[in-house]
Each structure stands twice: as structure tokens, then as C-alpha cells.
Design a protein around this motif. Sequence first.
Motif, PDB file in Angstrom:
ATOM      1  N   VAL A 145      23.307  68.049 -18.859  1.00 44.38           N
ATOM      2  CA  VAL A 145      23.145  67.032 -17.814  1.00 44.38           C
ATOM      3  C   VAL A 145      24.486  66.369 -17.521  1.00 44.38           C
ATOM      4  O   VAL A 145      24.845  66.122 -16.358  1.00 44.38           O
ATOM      5  N   LYS A 146      25.266  66.103 -18.566  1.00 43.87           N
ATOM      6  CA  LYS A 146      26.588  65.489 -18.367  1.00 43.87           C
ATOM      7  C   LYS A 146      27.548  66.466 -17.688  1.00 43.87           C
ATOM      8  O   LYS A 146      28.348  66.072 -16.835  1.00 43.87           O
ATOM      9  N   VAL A 147      27.488  67.729 -18.062  1.00 44.90           N
ATOM     10  CA  VAL A 147      28.344  68.718 -17.396  1.00 44.90           C
ATOM     11  C   VAL A 147      27.954  68.828 -15.922  1.00 44.90           C
ATOM     12  O   VAL A 147      28.806  68.981 -15.039  1.00 44.90           O
ATOM     13  N   SER A 148      26.654  68.708 -15.634  1.00 42.48           N
ATOM     14  CA  SER A 148      26.198  68.722 -14.241  1.00 42.48           C
ATOM     15  C   SER A 148      26.821  67.574 -13.454  1.00 42.48           C
ATOM     16  O   SER A 148      27.205  67.737 -12.286  1.00 42.48           O
ATOM     17  N   ALA A 149      26.941  66.399 -14.085  1.00 44.02           N
ATOM     18  CA  ALA A 149      27.551  65.249 -13.410  1.00 44.02           C
ATOM     19  C   ALA A 149      29.006  65.543 -13.060  1.00 44.02           C
ATOM     20  O   ALA A 149      29.501  65.131 -12.000  1.00 44.02           O
ATOM     21  N   LEU A 150      29.706  66.278 -13.927  1.00 45.81           N
ATOM     22  CA  LEU A 150      31.092  66.657 -13.626  1.00 45.81           C
ATOM     23  C   LEU A 150      31.141  67.637 -12.450  1.00 45.81           C
ATOM     24  O   LEU A 150      32.028  67.539 -11.591  1.00 45.81           O
ATOM     25  N   CYS A 151      30.195  68.570 -12.406  1.00 46.16           N
ATOM     26  CA  CYS A 151      30.134  69.507 -11.271  1.00 46.16           C
ATOM     27  C   CYS A 151      29.973  68.753  -9.956  1.00 46.16           C
ATOM     28  O   CYS A 151      30.620  69.083  -8.951  1.00 46.16           O
ATOM     29  N   HIS A 152      29.118  67.743  -9.954  1.00 49.97           N
ATOM     30  CA  HIS A 152      28.881  66.988  -8.729  1.00 49.97           C
ATOM     31  C   HIS A 152      30.131  66.224  -8.303  1.00 49.97           C
ATOM     32  O   HIS A 152      30.397  66.069  -7.100  1.00 49.97           O
ATOM     33  N   MET A 153      30.927  65.769  -9.275  1.00 55.97           N
ATOM     34  CA  MET A 153      32.176  65.087  -8.918  1.00 55.97           C
ATOM     35  C   MET A 153      33.164  66.058  -8.277  1.00 55.97           C
ATOM     36  O   MET A 153      33.884  65.693  -7.337  1.00 55.97           O
ATOM     37  N   LEU A 154      33.204  67.293  -8.756  1.00 54.17           N
ATOM     38  CA  LEU A 154      34.083  68.277  -8.122  1.00 54.17           C
ATOM     39  C   LEU A 154      33.642  68.530  -6.675  1.00 54.17           C
ATOM     40  O   LEU A 154      34.484  68.687  -5.778  1.00 54.17           O
ATOM     41  N   ASP A 155      32.338  68.556  -6.451  1.00 56.82           N
ATOM     42  CA  ASP A 155      31.839  68.675  -5.071  1.00 56.82           C
ATOM     43  C   ASP A 155      32.333  67.510  -4.221  1.00 56.82           C
ATOM     44  O   ASP A 155      32.726  67.690  -3.061  1.00 56.82           O
ATOM     45  N   SER A 156      32.304  66.310  -4.789  1.00 57.81           N
ATOM     46  CA  SER A 156      32.721  65.122  -4.040  1.00 57.81           C
ATOM     47  C   SER A 156      34.201  65.186  -3.686  1.00 57.81           C
ATOM     48  O   SER A 156      34.608  64.777  -2.588  1.00 57.81           O
ATOM     49  N   GLN A 192      21.709  65.020 -29.829  1.00 61.48           N
ATOM     50  CA  GLN A 192      20.885  66.213 -29.669  1.00 61.48           C
ATOM     51  C   GLN A 192      20.042  66.051 -28.408  1.00 61.48           C
ATOM     52  O   GLN A 192      19.356  65.028 -28.251  1.00 61.48           O
ATOM     53  N   PRO A 193      20.106  66.995 -27.454  1.00 62.68           N
ATOM     54  CA  PRO A 193      19.286  66.863 -26.248  1.00 62.68           C
ATOM     55  C   PRO A 193      17.803  66.747 -26.595  1.00 62.68           C
ATOM     56  O   PRO A 193      17.289  67.474 -27.435  1.00 62.68           O
ATOM     57  N   ASP A 194      17.128  65.776 -25.978  1.00 61.35           N
ATOM     58  CA  ASP A 194      15.685  65.622 -26.169  1.00 61.35           C
ATOM     59  C   ASP A 194      15.058  65.243 -24.835  1.00 61.35           C
ATOM     60  O   ASP A 194      15.719  65.226 -23.800  1.00 61.35           O
ATOM     61  N   ASP A 195      13.771  64.923 -24.856  1.00 58.80           N
ATOM     62  CA  ASP A 195      13.059  64.644 -23.613  1.00 58.80           C
ATOM     63  C   ASP A 195      13.651  63.470 -22.850  1.00 58.80           C
ATOM     64  O   ASP A 195      13.630  63.437 -21.614  1.00 58.80           O
ATOM     65  N   SER A 196      14.216  62.482 -23.587  1.00 60.53           N
ATOM     66  CA  SER A 196      14.770  61.303 -22.911  1.00 60.53           C
ATOM     67  C   SER A 196      16.053  61.616 -22.168  1.00 60.53           C
ATOM     68  O   SER A 196      16.497  60.831 -21.342  1.00 60.53           O
ATOM     69  N   MET A 197      16.674  62.763 -22.479  1.00 58.48           N
ATOM     70  CA  MET A 197      17.952  63.117 -21.863  1.00 58.48           C
ATOM     71  C   MET A 197      17.798  64.207 -20.811  1.00 58.48           C
ATOM     72  O   MET A 197      18.783  64.688 -20.272  1.00 58.48           O
ATOM     73  N   LYS A 198      16.560  64.600 -20.537  1.00 59.41           N
ATOM     74  CA  LYS A 198      16.363  65.684 -19.601  1.00 59.41           C
ATOM     75  C   LYS A 198      16.643  65.229 -18.178  1.00 59.41           C
ATOM     76  O   LYS A 198      16.379  64.093 -17.801  1.00 59.41           O
ATOM     77  N   GLY A 199      17.172  66.112 -17.391  1.00 59.40           N
ATOM     78  CA  GLY A 199      17.463  65.822 -15.999  1.00 59.40           C
ATOM     79  C   GLY A 199      17.792  67.128 -15.317  1.00 59.40           C
ATOM     80  O   GLY A 199      17.851  68.186 -15.955  1.00 59.40           O
ATOM     81  N   PRO A 200      18.006  67.076 -14.015  1.00 58.38           N
ATOM     82  CA  PRO A 200      18.345  68.312 -13.302  1.00 58.38           C
ATOM     83  C   PRO A 200      19.668  68.881 -13.808  1.00 58.38           C
ATOM     84  O   PRO A 200      20.663  68.160 -13.923  1.00 58.38           O
ATOM     85  N   VAL A 201      19.664  70.167 -14.106  1.00 59.65           N
ATOM     86  CA  VAL A 201      20.875  70.846 -14.590  1.00 59.65           C
ATOM     87  C   VAL A 201      21.422  71.712 -13.476  1.00 59.65           C
ATOM     88  O   VAL A 201      20.708  72.541 -12.903  1.00 59.65           O
ATOM     89  N   ASP A 202      22.686  71.498 -13.149  1.00 64.17           N
ATOM     90  CA  ASP A 202      23.335  72.265 -12.093  1.00 64.17           C
ATOM     91  C   ASP A 202      23.432  73.728 -12.498  1.00 64.17           C
ATOM     92  O   ASP A 202      23.696  74.056 -13.660  1.00 64.17           O
ATOM     93  N   GLU A 203      23.227  74.624 -11.533  1.00 65.44           N
ATOM     94  CA  GLU A 203      23.271  76.056 -11.838  1.00 65.44           C
ATOM     95  C   GLU A 203      24.661  76.522 -12.253  1.00 65.44           C
ATOM     96  O   GLU A 203      24.822  77.613 -12.796  1.00 65.44           O
TER      97      GLU A 203
END
Length: 250
Positions: A145-156, A192-203
Motif C-alpha cells: 500500500v505504501k509503495v502504491s502511494a509512491l507510484c501515485h506520486m510519480l504519476d503526479s 506485518q500487513p494485516d486487515d487494518s492496513m489493506k488498501g488498493p494496491v497499484d498494479e
Amino acid sequence: MENPHGEDDHSSLSLEAVRMLHEMALREGDEPDLPDEQLRSNDQLQQDEMLALEAIYGDKIHIFDEKAGPRSFQIQVHCEIPDGISVCPEPSQGVNDDDDPNSKFLDNFSVEHLAPLSLTCLMPPSYPSHHPPYFTLGVQWLDNVKVSALCHMLDSIWAQQPGQEVIYEWVQWLQSSTLSHLGFEDGIVIRQPDDSMKGPVDERVVGEILSVQDVVQRLISYNEEQCHESFLRGLHACMICFTEYTGNSN
């Protein structure tokens, strides 16, 4: 010093990243119908950008041999931590540290060197005039999820300067702003990733999901390896004869 999770893992992840990039390009469909002059201009800009990236990043960039295909490459991006940084591993919820044989790996520790982010890019013929590079991003010490946030910043970043070469800006942002963007200026928290940390994961996120213990072991191993390399390259003063010698001197 051997890296227990070194060349084989890195090579397999690199190949996986390139495979993902080609699949992304295929899913996007046909390239825009650009005039030959625009295609030649894009090609020249890509050549110039590649030369600049090689000059700047040296052995941190690996260019894949794609005969007659789009240019693709991978850059190992090192986050800036001039004074080192602390790492705080958090065990999974419900785990009793006293009963966990790996609990010794869950103490806080500091590192001088962070394992790099792997940015893999593919330049389509329409880049940079009409389309950004396709890319994937892998970070072994962050959840997806955190790596996905970095991907979105590169898009920006691309959206702020469409039609211009962007890869240097991407790398500079990842180097200087990854930790602050994720709220890790004062230390990295490994959970450790768990249900509370789930979110959309960038492809475009590449890499396996690791346990906290595996992440900690990899961070410690990489830091020790790089500290050893720095010692071998550095100059050290002999306290007896007051001469200087390199760490790898006999």
C-alpha cells in the motif's frame, strides 16, 4: 560478504518487472498515430535522456538489451539518510514476543544504509511528447500500500510537466522525499500487513510480501554489507605509525 538474498532474488525481480512493463504496454493498446518527425524527436530525446541517466547514476542503472524494442532499464534508488535512521519493527497483533523464536529480530535498530528502491522503466515511442514511461516500483522494506502511494506520486510529477523528460525528476523525488512522504522522517516502522492496513494496491508494485522478520533480516544484512564495503574503500589512520591505509590493505 555474501548477501543471503542477493543476486538471484534481484535478477528474478528485475525480469518480473520487465515482464509487467511489457504487459502494461500491451494493455494500453496501440500507440497514438504520431507523425514521423515527432517519433524521431522522441527517439532523440530518449537517447539523450539515457546518456544523461547513465552519466549520473553509473553502476546504479542497468539497461536491458531489448533489440529493436522500446528502451527499458532499472535504476537502484537510494533514499537519502545522511545521519542514518532508526528502524522500529512491530510484531503481528496477538504474537507473544517471549514465545516467538524470532523475537530477537524485533528490537529497534539503526542503519546507515537502506536497501534501494528498484525503479524499472520502459519508454514507449510516444514518450515524452504524449505518454509517460511505463514503470514498476519495488521496495523490499515497505508494504504494497505504501509503495502504491509512491507510484501515485510519480504519476503526479508527470502530470505537472507532461511532454517533458521525467525520469530524473522521479529518481530525485524518490531519493529525497520517500521517507518524509510516508511519515518516516524520524524512523521507519515495519509492520506485518494485516486487515487494518489493506488498501488498493497499484498494479505497478512489484515484489513479494515479506514477514517483519524477513524484512528486518534483509535490512540488517544489507546495512552490514554496505558498511563493510565503505570500510574497505575508506582511509584509516594507524594509531602506531600515523600513516593512512585503506580498509582492504594487507
